[in-house]
Design a protein around this motif. Structure first.
Motif, PDB file in Angstrom:
ATOM      1  N   ASN A 126       0.645  -1.365  -0.160  1.00 59.96           N
ATOM      2  CA  ASN A 126       0.062  -0.237  -0.117  1.00 59.96           C
ATOM      3  C   ASN A 126       1.295   1.614  -0.414  1.00 59.96           C
ATOM      4  OD1 ASN A 126      -2.462  -1.095  -0.210  1.00 59.96           O
ATOM      5  ND2 ASN A 126      -2.353  -1.599   1.820  1.00 59.96           N
ATOM      6  N   GLY A 127       1.832   1.137  -0.297  1.00 63.56           N
ATOM      7  CA  GLY A 127       2.636   2.458   0.081  1.00 63.56           C
ATOM      8  C   GLY A 127       4.389   1.916   0.346  1.00 63.56           C
ATOM      9  N   PRO A 128       5.337   2.754   0.582  1.00 61.95           N
ATOM     10  CA  PRO A 128       7.121   2.331   0.941  1.00 61.95           C
ATOM     11  C   PRO A 128       7.033   2.356   2.615  1.00 61.95           C
ATOM     12  CG  PRO A 128       6.865   5.258   0.436  1.00 61.95           C
ATOM     13  CD  PRO A 128       5.156   4.376   0.240  1.00 61.95           C
ATOM     14  N   PHE A 129       6.642   2.314   3.398  1.00 61.18           N
ATOM     15  CA  PHE A 129       6.137   2.321   5.062  1.00 61.18           C
ATOM     16  C   PHE A 129       6.078   1.222   5.139  1.00 61.18           C
ATOM     17  CE2 PHE A 129       5.499   6.609   3.568  1.00 61.18           C
ATOM     18  CZ  PHE A 129       6.966   6.992   4.043  1.00 61.18           C
ATOM     19  N   GLY A 142       2.025  11.468  14.069  1.00 58.65           N
ATOM     20  CA  GLY A 142       2.541  12.379  14.938  1.00 58.65           C
ATOM     21  C   GLY A 142       4.402  11.825  14.524  1.00 58.65           C
ATOM     22  N   ALA A 143       4.358  10.462  13.930  1.00 55.21           N
ATOM     23  CA  ALA A 143       5.674   9.982  13.995  1.00 55.21           C
ATOM     24  C   ALA A 143       6.086  11.164  12.799  1.00 55.21           C
ATOM     25  CB  ALA A 143       5.556   8.577  12.649  1.00 55.21           C
ATOM     26  N   PRO A 144       7.962  11.254  12.615  1.00 54.51           N
ATOM     27  CA  PRO A 144       8.432  11.789  11.587  1.00 54.51           C
ATOM     28  C   PRO A 144       8.772  11.808  10.554  1.00 54.51           C
ATOM     29  CG  PRO A 144      10.425  10.954  13.504  1.00 54.51           C
ATOM     30  CD  PRO A 144       9.150  10.094  13.724  1.00 54.51           C
ATOM     31  N   SER A 145       8.365  12.439   9.475  1.00 54.30           N
ATOM     32  CA  SER A 145       8.993  12.093   8.246  1.00 54.30           C
ATOM     33  C   SER A 145       9.571  11.382   7.663  1.00 54.30           C
ATOM     34  CB  SER A 145       8.480  13.549   7.242  1.00 54.30           C
ATOM     35  OG  SER A 145       8.775  12.727   5.757  1.00 54.30           O
ATOM     36  N   PRO A 146       9.352   9.920   7.685  1.00 51.80           N
ATOM     37  CA  PRO A 146      10.689   8.753   7.428  1.00 51.80           C
ATOM     38  C   PRO A 146      11.042   9.144   6.064  1.00 51.80           C
ATOM     39  CG  PRO A 146       8.210   7.990   7.582  1.00 51.80           C
ATOM     40  CD  PRO A 146       8.083   9.356   7.333  1.00 51.80           C
ATOM     41  N   SER A 147      10.459  10.095   4.672  1.00 51.67           N
ATOM     42  CA  SER A 147      11.446  10.541   3.734  1.00 51.67           C
ATOM     43  C   SER A 147      12.261  10.611   3.524  1.00 51.67           C
ATOM     44  CB  SER A 147      10.440  10.988   2.619  1.00 51.67           C
ATOM     45  OG  SER A 147       9.832  12.186   3.391  1.00 51.67           O
ATOM     46  N   ARG A 148      12.871  12.038   4.712  1.00 48.87           N
ATOM     47  CA  ARG A 148      13.417  12.950   4.494  1.00 48.87           C
ATOM     48  C   ARG A 148      14.763  12.106   5.027  1.00 48.87           C
ATOM     49  NH1 ARG A 148      12.039  16.998   8.968  1.00 48.87           N
ATOM     50  NH2 ARG A 148      14.627  17.905   9.191  1.00 48.87           N
ATOM     51  N   ARG A 149      14.363  10.928   5.905  1.00 53.32           N
ATOM     52  CA  ARG A 149      15.647  10.222   6.246  1.00 53.32           C
ATOM     53  C   ARG A 149      16.492   9.524   5.241  1.00 53.32           C
ATOM     54  NH1 ARG A 149      16.457   5.984  10.800  1.00 53.32           N
ATOM     55  NH2 ARG A 149      18.024   5.418  10.008  1.00 53.32           N
ATOM     56  N   PRO A 162       8.521  -1.723  24.349  1.00 52.48           N
ATOM     57  CA  PRO A 162       8.606  -2.276  22.713  1.00 52.48           C
ATOM     58  C   PRO A 162       8.445  -0.717  22.308  1.00 52.48           C
ATOM     59  CG  PRO A 162       6.946  -3.875  23.784  1.00 52.48           C
ATOM     60  CD  PRO A 162       7.440  -2.703  24.852  1.00 52.48           C
ATOM     61  N   ARG A 163       9.109  -0.596  21.426  1.00 50.23           N
ATOM     62  CA  ARG A 163       8.826   0.701  20.390  1.00 50.23           C
ATOM     63  C   ARG A 163       8.458   0.841  19.508  1.00 50.23           C
ATOM     64  NH1 ARG A 163      14.624   3.485  21.130  1.00 50.23           N
ATOM     65  NH2 ARG A 163      15.440   2.243  19.289  1.00 50.23           N
ATOM     66  N   ARG A 164       7.111   1.751  19.151  1.00 52.40           N
ATOM     67  CA  ARG A 164       6.808   1.654  17.340  1.00 52.40           C
ATOM     68  C   ARG A 164       7.038   2.491  16.648  1.00 52.40           C
ATOM     69  NH1 ARG A 164       3.079  -0.443  21.431  1.00 52.40           N
ATOM     70  NH2 ARG A 164       2.850  -2.395  21.042  1.00 52.40           N
ATOM     71  N   ALA A 165       7.032   2.754  15.603  1.00 49.94           N
ATOM     72  CA  ALA A 165       7.940   3.638  14.888  1.00 49.94           C
ATOM     73  C   ALA A 165       7.280   3.346  13.273  1.00 49.94           C
ATOM     74  CB  ALA A 165       9.041   3.327  14.221  1.00 49.94           C
ATOM     75  N   THR A 166       7.116   4.584  12.200  1.00 49.42           N
ATOM     76  CA  THR A 166       6.698   4.110  11.013  1.00 49.42           C
ATOM     77  C   THR A 166       7.806   4.197  10.177  1.00 49.42           C
ATOM     78  OG1 THR A 166       3.707   4.190  11.434  1.00 49.42           O
ATOM     79  CG2 THR A 166       5.408   4.825   9.433  1.00 49.42           C
ATOM     80  N   GLN A 167       8.480   3.342   9.518  1.00 51.27           N
ATOM     81  CA  GLN A 167       9.700   4.058   8.959  1.00 51.27           C
ATOM     82  C   GLN A 167       9.609   3.175   7.159  1.00 51.27           C
ATOM     83  OE1 GLN A 167      12.224   0.760  11.136  1.00 51.27           O
ATOM     84  NE2 GLN A 167      13.967   2.076  10.320  1.00 51.27           N
ATOM     85  N   HIS A 168      10.245   3.887   6.312  1.00 50.93           N
ATOM     86  CA  HIS A 168      10.622   3.970   4.592  1.00 50.93           C
ATOM     87  C   HIS A 168      10.890   2.429   4.844  1.00 50.93           C
ATOM     88  CE1 HIS A 168      11.626   4.433   0.968  1.00 50.93           C
ATOM     89  NE2 HIS A 168      10.699   4.989   0.884  1.00 50.93           N
ATOM     90  N   TYR A 169      10.641   1.615   4.094  1.00 49.29           N
ATOM     91  CA  TYR A 169      10.922   0.787   3.820  1.00 49.29           C
ATOM     92  C   TYR A 169      12.535   0.662   3.221  1.00 49.29           C
ATOM     93  CZ  TYR A 169      12.698   1.110  -1.587  1.00 49.29           C
ATOM     94  OH  TYR A 169      12.871   1.677  -2.316  1.00 49.29           O
TER      95      TYR A 169
END
Ligand SMILES: Cc1cc2nc3c(=O)[nH]c(=O)nc-3n(C[C@H](O)[C@H](O)[C@H](O)COP(=O)(O)OP(=O)(O)OC[C@H]3O[C@@H](n4cnc5c(N)ncnc54)[C@H](O)[C@@H]3O)c2cc1C
Length: 449
Positions: A189-192, A250-257, A294-301
């Motif tokens: 559904n997307g790159p995340f 609230g997750a930091p924009s993964p694309s920037r990294r 546990p730590r949760r995040a949304t990450q780019h692939y």
């Protein structure tokens, strides 16, 4: 094909572990339709080479011929409705993802670097963090073409020339040149990805987390502290993830990294930057920096699947002598006890590196006669080359793996003894009948001749 009296250009090729290297006579295959290259003076065998990401000598043919496959880098067809992709064998996984992710398709299996070719991924039947669900790379190859040194071309699939297919998947590049490949991709559904990580304190906790997570998550893998001894042995951090449609609030924009250009280590340091003290300190810090919850995040692939790709040529940190990766498979019937013994040996030897991975393989059956994955636990750990003490440690590790009926991974290997290769791969004799008589590698000569 009879060798022709031509002097071929020589070039040094280096393994990813930088511990094996040497001159190769370079031949070219200018297009996928071209005939098998004629070779020249002093060349007795040939090997197709991909992007050089194999750690040891399975991707080298020192003193002999090599055919760089990077020139076969064209896409042939992609059906964005059913996700079938046909491409030449020198196409990189990175190229595929750049084409298909924006269209909502992802590879069914990816290794921990995107800088590998499709041909190399087939030759080692590579695995990823989702082996428990999707099996190995070869499970998603629907068709390929094999060019033999006698000039014959064979189209192979699970139903057509299926024995050639089974020999070529995981066939270490020794059955011929793979010119093009057809793959089945999967919808996303997307790159995340929605990711979670949590600490575990021992192997029992790792096994419980694998039980729980393999049922609920597409990707599971653990970092393990190879320096921990005594009661701390077997501790690590467990990562699990599933493709996600949306960004978490609230997750930091993964694309920037991930849009940052990868860094390159500009030179090979004269001494390794990795030693037992730096590894111990790093591991201690890495484990304790992770919160106990546990730590949760949304990450780019990209950072999720390919953390090491953010520093190009990171393999140079081990200095001029290079390094080894020891990757073994312990069959499921033995549980985690042999892994505990391996960690005990490694911890007491005080070596190892912060790059240490533990993963449970699932039940999907790999199609290759020499495919590495099978149900069980796989442990992979890097070791700077330090000489006799390290090789004595490897022998002790080999004994534990052999006793458990396990195997080592040729893609990572530059020193496995011949008897361990033979005992680990029961279909070896069957495979030999499909090997191209003109193709060879440093690995093959070491373990077979
Ligand atoms: C950072 C990193 C992470 C990795 N993570 C994983 C992982 O998670 N899982 C995993 O399984 N592996 C992993 N690997 C290993 C890597 O995926 C394999 O070694 C892979 O085969 C390398 O592909 P390559 O294109 O670089 O091929 P090379 O290393 O150049 O060659 C590998 C083999 O492919 C053969 N070959 C290449 N092209 C052809 C062709 N067209 N026809 C016939 N034979 C061919 C070669 O003869 C050789 O036997 C990792 C490697 C690195 C460096």
């Amino acid at each position: 094909m009879t060798p022709l009296p031509v002097q071929l250009p020589a070039q040094e090729l280096v393994s990813w572990g930088r511990e094996k290297r040497g001159p190769h006579r370079i031949l070219s295959l200018p297009t996928r339709h071209a005939p098998f290259p004629a070779w020249g003076v002093g060349v007795e065998s040939i090997l197709a080479v991909g992007n050089g990401r194999s750690y040891g000598d399975s991707g080298l043919n020192v003193g002999q011929g090599a055919i760089p496959m990077g020139g076969l880098d064209r896409f042939i067809a992609f059906d964005p409705v059913d996700g079938r992709l046909r491409c030449e064998a020198g196409v990189l996984i990175d190229d595929i993802l750049r084409l298909t992710v924006p269209l909502g398709w992802f590879l069914n299996v990816t290794p921990g670097t995107r800088f590998v070719t499709v041909g190399g991924s087939i030759a080692n039947d590579v695995h990823g963090k989702n082996h428990h669900l999707t099996g190995s790379f070869g499970c998603h190859v629907t068709r390929l073409e094999l060019l033999r040194s006698d000039g014959e071309r064979r189209e192979c699939s699970p139903t057509q020339n299926s024995d050639w297919f089974a020999a070529t998947i995981g066939g270490l590049g020794l059955t011929g040149i793979v010119t093009w490949v057809e793959l089945r991709l999967r919808r996303i559904n997307g790159p995340f990805l929605a990711t979670e990580s949590m600490r575990f304190n021992n192997l029992n906790e790792f096994m419980a987390l694998s039980d729980e997570s393999d049922a609920t998550h597409e990707y599971t893998v653990a970092w393990i502290d190879g320096t921990a001894v005594g009661a701390r042995r077997g501790r690590g951090i467990f990562f699990r993830a599933t493709h996600s449609a949306a960004l978490a609030e609230g997750a930091p924009s993964p694309s920037r990294r991930t849009l940052t250009r990868p860094l390159t280590l500009p030179f090979t340091p004269p001494l390794p930057l990795v030693n037992s003290l730096s590894v111990k300190a790093f591991n201690q810090l890495y484990f304790h920096r992770h919160p106990s919850t546990p730590r949760r995040a949304t990450q780019h692939y990209e950072p999720f699947f390919y953390p090491l790709d953010s520093v190009l040529e990171w393999n140079r940190i081990y200095g001029p002598k290079g390094f080894h990766q020891y990757q073994c498979l312990i069959p499921a019937s033995h549980g985690s006890e042999p892994i505990d013994r391996l960690l005990d040996e490694i911890g007491r030897a005080g070596g190892g590196s912060f790059l240490a991975v533990l993963k449970r393989f699932g039940t999907p059956v790999s199609p290759g006669m020499l495919s590495f994955p099978r149900p069980g636990l796989t442990l992979a750990m890097d070791f700077p080359e330090t000489g006799a003490g390290l090789h004595a440690l490897f022998q002790r590790l080999d004994a534990i793996v052999a006793e458990a009926g396990g195997r080592l991974y040729p893609a990572k290997d530059s020193r496995m003894p011949a008897d361990l290769f033979r005992s680990g791969y029961p279909q070896l004799e069957q495979f030999v009948a499909f090997k191209d008589p003109q193709m060879s590698s440093g690995f093959w000569r070491r373990v077979m001749e």
